[in-house]
Design a protein around this motif. Structure first.
Motif, PDB file in Angstrom:
ATOM      1  N   GLN A 184     -10.587 -19.352  -9.673  1.00  0.00           N
ATOM      2  CA  GLN A 184      -9.435 -18.413  -9.592  1.00  0.00           C
ATOM      3  C   GLN A 184      -8.378 -18.878  -8.940  1.00  0.00           C
ATOM      4  O   GLN A 184      -7.219 -18.399  -8.970  1.00  0.00           O
ATOM      5  CB  GLN A 184      -9.887 -17.037  -8.306  1.00  0.00           C
ATOM      6  N   ASN A 185      -8.133 -19.808  -8.190  1.00  0.00           N
ATOM      7  CA  ASN A 185      -7.013 -20.503  -7.459  1.00  0.00           C
ATOM      8  C   ASN A 185      -6.463 -21.390  -8.478  1.00  0.00           C
ATOM      9  O   ASN A 185      -4.992 -21.473  -8.335  1.00  0.00           O
ATOM     10  CB  ASN A 185      -7.475 -21.595  -6.183  1.00  0.00           C
ATOM     11  N   ARG A 186      -7.081 -22.043  -9.373  1.00  0.00           N
ATOM     12  CA  ARG A 186      -6.691 -23.161 -10.278  1.00  0.00           C
ATOM     13  C   ARG A 186      -6.352 -22.862 -11.695  1.00  0.00           C
ATOM     14  O   ARG A 186      -5.329 -23.121 -12.145  1.00  0.00           O
ATOM     15  CB  ARG A 186      -7.417 -24.347 -10.220  1.00  0.00           C
ATOM     16  N   GLN A 246     -15.804 -24.505  -0.465  1.00  0.00           N
ATOM     17  CA  GLN A 246     -15.400 -23.318  -1.286  1.00  0.00           C
ATOM     18  C   GLN A 246     -16.291 -23.237  -2.740  1.00  0.00           C
ATOM     19  O   GLN A 246     -16.717 -24.115  -3.334  1.00  0.00           O
ATOM     20  CB  GLN A 246     -14.013 -23.959  -1.743  1.00  0.00           C
ATOM     21  N   GLU A 247     -16.547 -21.884  -2.830  1.00  0.00           N
ATOM     22  CA  GLU A 247     -17.429 -21.581  -3.885  1.00  0.00           C
ATOM     23  C   GLU A 247     -16.643 -21.999  -5.361  1.00  0.00           C
ATOM     24  O   GLU A 247     -15.586 -21.903  -5.105  1.00  0.00           O
ATOM     25  CB  GLU A 247     -17.595 -20.173  -3.798  1.00  0.00           C
ATOM     26  N   LEU A 256     -14.915 -18.271 -15.309  1.00  0.00           N
ATOM     27  CA  LEU A 256     -15.943 -17.425 -14.256  1.00  0.00           C
ATOM     28  C   LEU A 256     -17.057 -16.765 -15.271  1.00  0.00           C
ATOM     29  O   LEU A 256     -18.039 -16.738 -14.660  1.00  0.00           O
ATOM     30  CB  LEU A 256     -14.905 -16.227 -14.160  1.00  0.00           C
ATOM     31  N   HIS A 263      -5.506 -19.341 -14.429  1.00  0.00           N
ATOM     32  CA  HIS A 263      -4.880 -18.040 -14.659  1.00  0.00           C
ATOM     33  C   HIS A 263      -5.461 -17.655 -15.980  1.00  0.00           C
ATOM     34  O   HIS A 263      -5.663 -18.392 -17.059  1.00  0.00           O
ATOM     35  CB  HIS A 263      -3.470 -18.181 -14.385  1.00  0.00           C
ATOM     36  N   GLN A 289      -9.134 -18.472 -16.731  1.00  0.00           N
ATOM     37  CA  GLN A 289      -9.751 -18.066 -15.600  1.00  0.00           C
ATOM     38  C   GLN A 289     -11.103 -17.339 -16.086  1.00  0.00           C
ATOM     39  O   GLN A 289     -12.288 -17.311 -15.573  1.00  0.00           O
ATOM     40  CB  GLN A 289      -9.020 -17.464 -14.847  1.00  0.00           C
ATOM     41  N   GLU A 301     -16.539 -20.480  -7.946  1.00  0.00           N
ATOM     42  CA  GLU A 301     -15.679 -19.335  -8.547  1.00  0.00           C
ATOM     43  C   GLU A 301     -14.295 -19.191  -7.824  1.00  0.00           C
ATOM     44  O   GLU A 301     -13.311 -19.177  -8.266  1.00  0.00           O
ATOM     45  CB  GLU A 301     -16.548 -18.122  -8.660  1.00  0.00           C
ATOM     46  N   GLU A 302     -14.241 -19.508  -6.464  1.00  0.00           N
ATOM     47  CA  GLU A 302     -13.099 -19.241  -5.905  1.00  0.00           C
ATOM     48  C   GLU A 302     -11.945 -20.507  -6.403  1.00  0.00           C
ATOM     49  O   GLU A 302     -10.919 -20.153  -6.457  1.00  0.00           O
ATOM     50  CB  GLU A 302     -13.216 -19.280  -4.420  1.00  0.00           C
ATOM     51  N   ALA A 303     -12.494 -21.512  -6.271  1.00  0.00           N
ATOM     52  CA  ALA A 303     -11.852 -22.695  -6.921  1.00  0.00           C
ATOM     53  C   ALA A 303     -11.190 -22.524  -8.510  1.00  0.00           C
ATOM     54  O   ALA A 303      -9.941 -22.494  -8.590  1.00  0.00           O
ATOM     55  CB  ALA A 303     -12.349 -24.051  -7.064  1.00  0.00           C
ATOM     56  N   GLN A 331     -19.766 -26.817  -3.522  1.00  0.00           N
ATOM     57  CA  GLN A 331     -19.636 -25.937  -2.347  1.00  0.00           C
ATOM     58  C   GLN A 331     -19.673 -26.636  -1.000  1.00  0.00           C
ATOM     59  O   GLN A 331     -18.847 -26.563  -0.104  1.00  0.00           O
ATOM     60  CB  GLN A 331     -20.324 -24.794  -2.441  1.00  0.00           C
TER      61      GLN A 331
END
Length: 345
Positions: free
Chosen positions: A250-252, A243-244, A262, A254, A258, A246-248, A238
């Motif tokens: 969610q972005n990378r 960027q946290e 998570l 699916h 994902q 978890e956000e990474a 981070q």
């Protein structure tokens, strides 16, 4: 109000202190579970009481719940053996014939050895695609190495197939890689030494692993490093990226990959909070997800359910006990409340 009737329910702090052996020298079990070894245990009396509960005029469900939710899993196994010797009948089958619905499911789960219970839950999940990721991550990522090894051995014995073979046939891609790696049980143990170079290498591996051909780099980091190291990696990630993690994810990623990553991140950061979130979600459904409630309350009641209760109350502003009282109906309510144990004020 506690399940102990008219007595004042102990506060969560008192319960935790007692389980640490600080409030009472007779109560040091070394866990933060809600269910303790029953000190005045008489296997013969318990076997007789269960026999009367199912052979009397009408089934005495309260007696069955009282015995089975106040004995450790080891004591319940001893009761089963005594019942078999006394009656020449299998206790599980006898209770199964006497009960029905969710109370029957709870009682069957309470009487199973831990590894058998976990193996059955894992098998059911892998053969039902809608719950495979969630349950597989829960079991493979939160059991101790000895517990996991025993679970996988029972899995092979009971179903005549290796769990890794079912994982391979039922999953694919990054999810499959994650589950197979977790099933190997190869996570490092914490040595007490902070490896700053390895932490930096792992952060860089996660940053550079962009695109389908390089996302596999996340698998060894998430499945081989010890939690203490990973928490530092998450924090450093981070700071480096703004960027946290978890956000990474969610972005990378699916879909199932994902969800799995998570879930693993949640287990690594705060295992009791991970379970509190799962219990809350199960209670928020239109009809409570009894399978999740039963699995978590039974699997954690002798290890860390007090910690889970504390995280539940802290995050959601309402105790787990009250939430169960409001959402759960029918005969199984008293059993789940007994496993939860008490209200958190």
């Amino acid at each position: 109000m506690s399940v102990t009737g008219g007595k004042m329910a102990p506060s969560l702090t008192q319960e935790i202190l007692s389980h640490l052996g600080l409030a009472s020298k007779t109560a040091a079990w070394g866990t933060l579970g809600t269910l303790r070894t029953f000190l005045n245990f008489s296997v013969d009396k318990d076997a007789q009481r269960l026999l009367r509960a199912i052979t009397g005029q009408g089934v005495d469900r309260s007696a069955i719940v009282d015995v089975l939710t106040n004995r450790s899993r080891e004591q319940r196994q001893l009761i089963s053996r005594s019942f078999q010797e006394r009656t020449q009948q299998d206790l599980m089958k006898s209770l199964q014939a006497a009960l029905s619905g969710n109370l029957e499911r709870i009682v069957m789960a309470l009487l199973q050895p831990t590894a058998q219970f976990d193996a059955q839950e894992l098998r059911t999940a892998l053969k039902a695609s809608d719950s495979a990721v969630d349950v597989a991550i829960e079991i493979l990522a939160t059991r101790t190495p000895p517990q996991l090894q025993e679970c996988l051995a029972v899995y092979k014995h009971n179903f005549q197939v290796e769990a890794v073979d079912d994982i391979t046939s039922e999953t694919s891609g990054i999810l499959q890689d994650l589950l197979l790696a977790l099933a190997k049980g190869g996570r490092d143990s914490y040595s007490g030494i902070i490896d700053y170079n390895l932490a930096e290498q792992d952060v860089q591996a996660l940053q550079w692993a962009e695109g389908p051909s390089r996302e596999e780099a996340w698998v060894p980091v998430f499945t081989q490093r010890n939690p203490e190291h990973l928490i530092r990696v998450f924090d450093q990630y981070q700071r480096s990226t703004g960027q946290e993690l978890e956000e990474a994810v969610q972005n990378r990623f699916h879909g199932d990959a994902q969800v799995a990553l998570l879930g693993l991140a949640s287990v690594i950061k705060n295992t009791p909070l991970y379970f509190a979130d799962k219990l809350h979600q199960a209670l928020q459904e239109t009809e409570p997800n009894y399978q999740v409630l039963i699995r978590i309350l039974i699997s954690r009641c002798e290890t860390d359910l007090l910690s889970i209760r504390a995280e539940f109350k802290k995050k959601f502003g309402k105790s787990l006990y009250s939430s169960l009282q409001d959402a759960v109906k029918g005969d199984c309510q008293s059993a789940l409340l007994a496993l939860c144990r008490a209200e958190d004020m």
